[in-house]
Motif scaffolding. Structure first.
Motif, mmCIF file in Angstrom:
data_model
loop_
_atom_site.group_PDB
_atom_site.id
_atom_site.type_symbol
_atom_site.label_atom_id
_atom_site.label_comp_id
_atom_site.label_asym_id
_atom_site.label_seq_id
_atom_site.Cartn_x
_atom_site.Cartn_y
_atom_site.Cartn_z
ATOM 1 N N VAL A 59 33.720 5.177 10.122
ATOM 2 C CA VAL A 59 33.241 6.407 10.767
ATOM 3 C C VAL A 59 34.198 6.693 11.911
ATOM 4 C CG1 VAL A 59 31.422 7.405 12.198
ATOM 5 C CG2 VAL A 59 30.825 6.138 10.130
ATOM 6 N N VAL A 84 33.690 8.073 6.520
ATOM 7 C CA VAL A 84 32.565 9.011 6.624
ATOM 8 C C VAL A 84 32.827 9.878 7.846
ATOM 9 C CG1 VAL A 84 30.077 9.291 6.898
ATOM 10 C CG2 VAL A 84 30.980 7.362 5.570
ATOM 11 N N LYS A 98 25.964 10.047 11.299
ATOM 12 C CA LYS A 98 26.913 8.993 10.905
ATOM 13 C C LYS A 98 26.517 7.623 11.468
ATOM 14 C CE LYS A 98 30.437 11.127 12.741
ATOM 15 N NZ LYS A 98 29.679 12.267 13.321
ATOM 16 N N ASP A 125 32.260 1.728 13.321
ATOM 17 C CA ASP A 125 31.661 2.924 13.917
ATOM 18 C C ASP A 125 32.550 3.407 15.062
ATOM 19 O OD1 ASP A 125 30.020 4.959 14.687
ATOM 20 O OD2 ASP A 125 28.331 3.713 15.282
#
Length: 248
Positions: free
Chosen positions: A201, A34, A42, A171
């Motif tokens: 992400v 993403v 995000k 992340d």
């Protein structure tokens, strides 16, 4: 088969839509990236997937089960694990102790049972295996405060992997890393491809393009495109919104 399905997800903060009727599916074994500019939503999305933030609307399905209202600890036991944009480790403990704590927490044990935990052969073996997997096998007894930033990120990944997750939410695992550290992390994630389903992400586009099977582009909480690396790389809409249009 979809392991994760996100349907019309909305997250409101007052009048702001941080997630705007967002849809996404992640297949078993897939690495799904993403991407999007700062402020695209995000990290808010990852927080909703992990259970740390409740959606205002919409649903999240994991292996066909609706987990939209399921708390973090139950999602973890179902097989969801998360790493954070900012490292979340205990600096005063060794690498081994950090991973053993993560394994113990996943089992639902209280941290007050410190001594029994340290004597647990199964916890220690699981922690050592996880540290070996991320390349920290020779650093198990090193105090985290004495480790480099890149090693902290490797350690956090080991803490997520020790529970053998079915879905790993990452992340920005390369945030703050040097080029060499980023390349090392990318190589590590490449080793995990296929064996662990991942939602990634990340701002490092070289890593994203090398690792992802599919990419979703998030802008102002909305998905503006989803597809293969080549389709995203060649999309004029994506270039204009995020990657930068060479014609400008």
């Amino acid at each position: 088969m979809n392991l994760l399905s996100v349907r019309n997800l909305v997250k409101r903060y007052g009048g702001l839509l941080a997630t705007d009727h967002f849809n996404m599916s992640v297949e078993t074994g897939e690495t799904h990236a993403v991407i999007g500019p700062n402020g695209a939503g995000k990290s808010t999305l990852i927080a909703q997937l992990s259970g740390e933030s409740r959606p205002s609307e919409g649903s999240i399905l994991f292996d066909g089960k609706d987990i939209t209202q399921v708390p973090v600890y139950r999602r973890a036991r179902m097989g969801l694990a998360r790493s954070y944009q900012i490292t979340s480790v205990f600096n005063e403990f060794s690498a081994l102790q950090n991973v053993m704590l993560a394994a113990q927490a996943q089992l639902g044990h209280s941290f007050r049972f410190w001594s029994p935990m340290m004597r647990s052969r199964s916890l220690r073996e699981s922690a050592e295996s996880s540290l070996d997997l991320v390349g920290l096998g020779s650093r198990i007894d090193v105090c985290v405060a004495d480790m480099a930033h890149g090693e902290h990120r490797q350690l956090e990944l080991a803490m997520a992997l020790v529970s053998n997750p079915r879905l790993l939410l990452l992340d920005e695992p390369m945030a703050g890393m040097s080029q060499g550290e980023s390349e090392q992390m990318a190589a590590l994630l490449a080793k995990l491809k296929g064996s662990c389903t991942m939602v990634l992400v990340e701002h490092d586009m070289n890593a994203v393009f090398a690792l992802a099977d599919r990419i979703t582009v998030l802008v102002y909480g909305k998905s503006i495109a989803c597809g293969s690396v080549e389709s995203i790389r060649s999309s004029a809409q994506v270039r204009a919104a995020y990657l930068g249009d060479d014609d400008d």
